[in-house]
Enzyme design. Structure first.
Site: not given
Length: 652
Positions: A20, A110, A252, A401, A427, A459, A463
């Site tokens: 790049h 990332p 790019h 999170e 999560f 829940d 969950h």
């Protein structure tokens, strides 16, 4: 000096036929200003604790970083390494890899991770400065970030968290070139980034990124703002200098091509062959690299003049060593638990462990993603970290999170801090990219993941994590621990704290569990699995982790009534058990002919690794349901009776 960065980038990408070139060519002016006038570093002492941190968040532009490291004189970033860009075994990977070369502060690629890490760097700097003073800790965190990092959700989470905390020593240099892979950013977004940052509580400026004097003034002004992080939106031309491709997506992620490179040399007035830097330019860059030696030596004198106890504590924390008092504290805690035998949820057990650890280990910085009361991550000795009180060792991350996990990576990378943070195990899906990078970098980050099975109850299946243990165990280098009671929880915390080069997931229950262990001799969890009940001669092994271990103990009693000898194996960590020698593993699991029944309130994917030829799994085969925990265990057949029946079927 900026053009040297441009040509090194386009030459390395051209030689590799991959990479790049656009970002390095567009951001070269800003990087040259930052390194020549502001950044404090010493290439010959790259781990100097009070250096400024420099993060390339849009890591695809890594040739900018590699070029800077080479030109300023980092010994392991040689010209040969630049020529080996993206080749097997080189230090110059396709995205910056922490540990591949000194001067690379974090692994990025990332998008959004770098800016998330930078929030952690800046927070750690502030915490350490509050403890040891500005004579010892007094540095900035600079980030180069592109449109992609700001579009990613983790980027927005990090931006708002930094603004809320008022991290005044965080400065983001935004490569505002208006181009993404697909083409102009107008194809996908129409937001005003400057207004967005201002709304999040940042100090905001905009400059011509190709005007060094304007960039200099902007950075100087940003450094004077002490109560807000700063954004400098630098209007740039991607691929600056390329005669026909500059300002387009063509620069790019692809080599410019032989003719375009030749045209760029002509346009930039650079008549030198590939990888050649003229002596005056090279000498000027090396002079910049030597400039930090004086600042470092002055710092070393201040460090030497510290009170002996403070200096020893600072050095210990920089090394990441755990003081002996922590082990002594955990041993005493285990003895107390063995005597009292409480029936606690392991999330409660974790909090009780932290209640004794946090006062004797000032390195820990806790937090939760808006689930403090559920994760039980806050203890009596920790107060909140806020704008008004920067000494607090507890971070209210809010419902962020991913930013929490990324910031914890930054804190661990900074040094002097052992971060831990909590959310529900389900999560981890929102944290997973940062957890993966922590494992890739080998960072001591501790994730307190509660509500770890269908046992969380009402829940419901949204969950209730059923596939998450398997998914996390698939990440190389990540320790996944699922303790069965308070004693195992203490041992898992001890292992996590002592693992300098590994992140750890501690998966904890919502529901109460009986104490199944005595204090033991040493840390039994450290071997990953062990015989909890019964002996090595038993013909049946009942293997479980976490909340299902007490079910295996009950199943053993049921089998004993039938005259069947069974041993219970508690297996809190697959990774640690896999690291043991074959003799120990066979002693715990029995020989090839042993009947093995494994039980976990999760999917069975991967358990075949431990079951052998005569084994089966008792657990979940699909998603959960909404009901009380006890009803769910019966409904899905995760009971002592089911474990015993499975063993009987295998025997017969």
């Amino acid at each position: 000096m900026a053009d040297a960065l441009r040509v090194l980038a386009m030459d390395a990408v051209e030689q590799a036929k991959s990479g790049h070139p656009g970002m390095p060519m567009g951001m070269a002016d800003i990087a040259a200003v930052l390194f020549t006038q502001f950044l404090r570093f010493d290439p010959l002492a790259p781990e100097w604790p009070d250096r400024d941190r420099f993060v390339v968040s849009n890591g695809h532009g890594c040739m900018l970083l590699y070029g800077l490291l080479h030109l300023t004189g980092y010994p392991d970033m040689t010209l040969d390494e630049l020529k080996r860009f993206r080749q097997l075994g080189s230090r110059t990977a396709g995205h910056p890899e922490y540990g591949h070369a000194s001067g690379i502060e974090t692994t990025t690629g990332p998008l959004g991770q770098g800016i998330g890490n930078a929030v952690g760097f800046a927070l750690a700097e502030r915490l350490m400065a509050e403890r040891f003073g500005r004579d010892i800790v007094d540095h900035y965190t600079y980030v180069i970030s592109g449109d992609g990092c700001l579009m990613e959700g983790v980027g927005q989470e990090a931006i708002t968290l930094a603004g809320h905390l008022g991290l005044g020593r965080l400065i983001v240099l935004f490569d505002d070139n208006g181009i993404s892979i697909d083409g102009p950013t107008t194809l996908s977004t129409s937001e005003d980034h400057k207004k967005r940052f201002a709304a999040a509580g940042w100090h905001v400026q905009g400059v011509d990124g190709h005007d060094p004097e304007a960039v200099t003034r902007a950075i100087r002004k940003a450094r004077k703002v002490t109560d807000k992080p700063s954004l400098i939106a630098c209007k740039t031309i991607i691929g600056y200098g390329a005669p026909t491709k500059a300002g387009t997506a063509a620069t790019h992620g692809s080599p410019l091509g032989k003719d375009e490179v030749a045209g760029a040399r002509q346009k930039l007035g650079w008549p030198y062959p590939p990888f050649e830097i003229p002596e005056p330019v090279f000498t000027a860059w090396r002079k910049i690299g030597r400039r930090g030696k004086s600042a470092r030596r002055k710092w070393a004198k201040r460090h030497a003049a510290m009170a002996e106890a403070d200096r020893a504590e600072f050095d210990r924390r920089q090394k990441g060593d755990i003081p002996p008092v922590v082990d002594e504290t955990i041993v005493a805690f285990k003895a107390k638990i063995a005597a009292e035998k409480p029936a606690w949820a392991t999330r409660k057990s974790s909090q009780e462990v932290l209640e004794v650890i946090n006062p004797v280990l000032p390195d820990t910085v806790g937090g939760s993603a808006d689930l403090t009361g559920s994760n039980n991550t806050k203890t009596a000795s920790l107060k909140a970290n806020t704008r008004a009180d920067a000494t607090g060792r507890y971070v209210y991350y809010g419902i962020r999170e991913h930013a929490m996990a990324a910031a914890m990576n930054g804190m661990a990378l900074h040094g002097g801090i052992i971060p831990y943070g909590g959310t529900f195990l389900v999560f981890t899906d929102y944290c997973r990219p940062s957890i993966r990078l922590a494992a890739l970098m080998g960072l001591r980050v501790i994730y307190v993941m509660t509500h770890d099975s269908i046992g969380l109850g009402e829940d419901g299946p949204t969950h209730q994590p059923v596939e998450h243990l398997a998914a996390l165990r698939a990440i190389p280098g990540l320790q996944v621990m699922r303790p069965a009671d308070a004693i195992e929880t203490a041992e898992c915390w001890q292992i996590a704290l002592e693992s300098k080069n590994k992140p750890t997931i501690i998966a904890l229950t919502r529901q109460n569990l009986p104490t199944v262990r005595d204090a033991g001799d040493g840390n039994l969890c450290a071997r990953g699995a062990y015989l909890l009940a019964g002996d090595a001669s038993a013909t049946v092994r009942l293997i479980a982790s976490g909340s299902e271990v007490h079910l295996a103990v009950a199943a053993r009693d049921l089998l004993a009534k039938d005259g069947i000898s069974a041993a219970v194996v508690s297996m809190p960590s697959w990774e640690l058990f896999a690291a043991q020698d074959e003799t120990y593993r066979q002693q715990v699991l029995g020989g090839d002919g042993t009947v093995r029944v494994a039980c976990e309130a999760a999917g069975g994917f991967g358990w075949e690794r431990w079951l052998g030829a005569r084994g089966t799994f008792v657990g979940m085969k699909g998603f959960g349901a909404s009901a009380k925990a006890a009803d769910l265990y019966k409904h899905f057949g995760i009971t002592a009776e089911a474990i015993a029946d499975a063993a009987r079927r295998l025997i017969s």
